[in-house]
Design a protein around this motif. Structure first.
Motif, PDB file in Angstrom:
ATOM      1  N   ILE A 290       0.824  -1.208   0.000  1.00 50.59           N
ATOM      2  CA  ILE A 290       0.000   0.000   0.000  1.00 50.59           C
ATOM      3  C   ILE A 290       0.864   1.267   0.000  1.00 50.59           C
ATOM      4  O   ILE A 290       0.432   2.323  -0.429  1.00 50.59           O
ATOM      5  N   ALA A 291       2.113   1.137   0.455  1.00 49.72           N
ATOM      6  CA  ALA A 291       2.976   2.305   0.587  1.00 49.72           C
ATOM      7  C   ALA A 291       4.180   2.308  -0.344  1.00 49.72           C
ATOM      8  O   ALA A 291       4.745   3.368  -0.605  1.00 49.72           O
ATOM      9  N   PHE A 292       4.570   1.133  -0.851  1.00 49.90           N
ATOM     10  CA  PHE A 292       5.800   1.047  -1.636  1.00 49.90           C
ATOM     11  C   PHE A 292       5.597   0.260  -2.926  1.00 49.90           C
ATOM     12  O   PHE A 292       4.787  -0.650  -2.999  1.00 49.90           O
ATOM     13  N   ASP A 293       6.410   0.608  -3.920  1.00 50.00           N
ATOM     14  CA  ASP A 293       6.485  -0.133  -5.170  1.00 50.00           C
ATOM     15  C   ASP A 293       7.926   0.000  -5.658  1.00 50.00           C
ATOM     16  O   ASP A 293       8.715   0.739  -5.069  1.00 50.00           O
ATOM     17  N   LEU A 294       8.248  -0.702  -6.719  1.00 52.06           N
ATOM     18  CA  LEU A 294       9.559  -0.562  -7.345  1.00 52.06           C
ATOM     19  C   LEU A 294       9.362  -0.008  -8.746  1.00 52.06           C
ATOM     20  O   LEU A 294       8.435  -0.404  -9.451  1.00 52.06           O
ATOM     21  N   ASP A 295      10.258   0.893  -9.155  1.00 55.28           N
ATOM     22  CA  ASP A 295      10.171   1.442 -10.501  1.00 55.28           C
ATOM     23  C   ASP A 295      10.825   0.472 -11.492  1.00 55.28           C
ATOM     24  O   ASP A 295      11.311  -0.598 -11.106  1.00 55.28           O
ATOM     25  N   ASP A 296      10.849   0.841 -12.753  1.00 52.23           N
ATOM     26  CA  ASP A 296      11.405  -0.027 -13.791  1.00 52.23           C
ATOM     27  C   ASP A 296      12.891  -0.293 -13.594  1.00 52.23           C
ATOM     28  O   ASP A 296      13.408  -1.296 -14.085  1.00 52.23           O
ATOM     29  N   GLY A 297      13.560   0.589 -12.858  1.00 54.50           N
ATOM     30  CA  GLY A 297      14.978   0.406 -12.569  1.00 54.50           C
ATOM     31  C   GLY A 297      15.231  -0.381 -11.289  1.00 54.50           C
ATOM     32  O   GLY A 297      16.375  -0.584 -10.899  1.00 54.50           O
ATOM     33  N   GLY A 298      14.153  -0.811 -10.633  1.00 52.52           N
ATOM     34  CA  GLY A 298      14.291  -1.601  -9.420  1.00 52.52           C
ATOM     35  C   GLY A 298      14.475  -0.791  -8.155  1.00 52.52           C
ATOM     36  O   GLY A 298      14.839  -1.327  -7.116  1.00 52.52           O
ATOM     37  N   LYS A 299      14.219   0.505  -8.206  1.00 47.18           N
ATOM     38  CA  LYS A 299      14.355   1.380  -7.032  1.00 47.18           C
ATOM     39  C   LYS A 299      12.995   1.611  -6.391  1.00 47.18           C
ATOM     40  O   LYS A 299      11.959   1.614  -7.053  1.00 47.18           O
ATOM     41  N   VAL A 300      13.017   1.829  -5.084  1.00 42.47           N
ATOM     42  CA  VAL A 300      11.791   2.033  -4.333  1.00 42.47           C
ATOM     43  C   VAL A 300      11.053   3.291  -4.794  1.00 42.47           C
ATOM     44  O   VAL A 300      11.671   4.303  -5.116  1.00 42.47           O
ATOM     45  N   VAL A 301       9.733   3.174  -4.836  1.00 44.47           N
ATOM     46  CA  VAL A 301       8.840   4.301  -5.122  1.00 44.47           C
ATOM     47  C   VAL A 301       7.896   4.404  -3.935  1.00 44.47           C
ATOM     48  O   VAL A 301       7.251   3.423  -3.551  1.00 44.47           O
ATOM     49  N   LEU A 302       7.825   5.567  -3.359  1.00 51.96           N
ATOM     50  CA  LEU A 302       6.930   5.815  -2.234  1.00 51.96           C
ATOM     51  C   LEU A 302       5.549   6.174  -2.782  1.00 51.96           C
ATOM     52  O   LEU A 302       5.394   7.161  -3.502  1.00 51.96           O
ATOM     53  N   LEU A 303       4.563   5.359  -2.473  1.00 52.61           N
ATOM     54  CA  LEU A 303       3.212   5.574  -2.982  1.00 52.61           C
ATOM     55  C   LEU A 303       2.408   6.528  -2.118  1.00 52.61           C
ATOM     56  O   LEU A 303       1.503   7.191  -2.612  1.00 52.61           O
ATOM     57  N   ARG A 304       2.707   6.562  -0.834  1.00 50.37           N
ATOM     58  CA  ARG A 304       2.045   7.511   0.064  1.00 50.37           C
ATOM     59  C   ARG A 304       2.989   7.847   1.209  1.00 50.37           C
ATOM     60  O   ARG A 304       3.552   6.962   1.840  1.00 50.37           O
ATOM     61  N   ALA A 305       3.147   9.124   1.450  1.00 49.83           N
ATOM     62  CA  ALA A 305       4.057   9.585   2.496  1.00 49.83           C
ATOM     63  C   ALA A 305       3.394   9.585   3.866  1.00 49.83           C
ATOM     64  O   ALA A 305       4.060   9.383   4.875  1.00 49.83           O
ATOM     65  N   ALA A 306       2.094   9.802   3.908  1.00 46.93           N
ATOM     66  CA  ALA A 306       1.378   9.813   5.180  1.00 46.93           C
ATOM     67  C   ALA A 306       0.850   8.410   5.453  1.00 46.93           C
ATOM     68  O   ALA A 306       0.170   7.824   4.615  1.00 46.93           O
ATOM     69  N   VAL A 307       1.178   7.895   6.610  1.00 44.10           N
ATOM     70  CA  VAL A 307       0.792   6.530   6.972  1.00 44.10           C
ATOM     71  C   VAL A 307      -0.358   6.579   7.966  1.00 44.10           C
ATOM     72  O   VAL A 307      -0.228   7.127   9.053  1.00 44.10           O
ATOM     73  N   ALA A 308      -1.478   5.994   7.578  1.00 46.68           N
ATOM     74  CA  ALA A 308      -2.627   5.905   8.473  1.00 46.68           C
ATOM     75  C   ALA A 308      -2.313   4.927   9.597  1.00 46.68           C
ATOM     76  O   ALA A 308      -1.494   4.018   9.436  1.00 46.68           O
TER      77      ALA A 308
END
Length: 65
Positions: free
Chosen positions: A23-41
């Motif tokens: 829900i908060a993280f993914d990886l981009d095409d280069g394999g680096k972390v992508v933050l999907l949401r900065a505020a955590v419920a």
């Protein structure tokens, strides 16, 4: 509410964060972390904390608001 931050330059693409908290993280095409949401419920706090602990290069940190 807690905020999450990532240090993309430290990320080595293990993907543990995505497994622990998709829900908060993914990886981009280069394999680096992508933050999907900065505020955590509150409901997602445990998953994001697990992601932080599972990162072998400590690329994730939590910041209290």
């Amino acid at each position: 509410m807690t905020r999450v931050a990532v240090e993309v330059q430290r990320c080595e693409g293990y993907g543990n964060c995505v497994v622990a908290a998709p829900i908060a993280f993914d990886l981009d095409d280069g394999g680096k972390v992508v933050l999907l949401r900065a505020a955590v419920a509150d409901a997602d706090q445990a998953a994001v904390t697990a992601a932080l602990r599972s990162c072998p290069v400590a690329a994730i940190r939590l910041e209290d608001e």
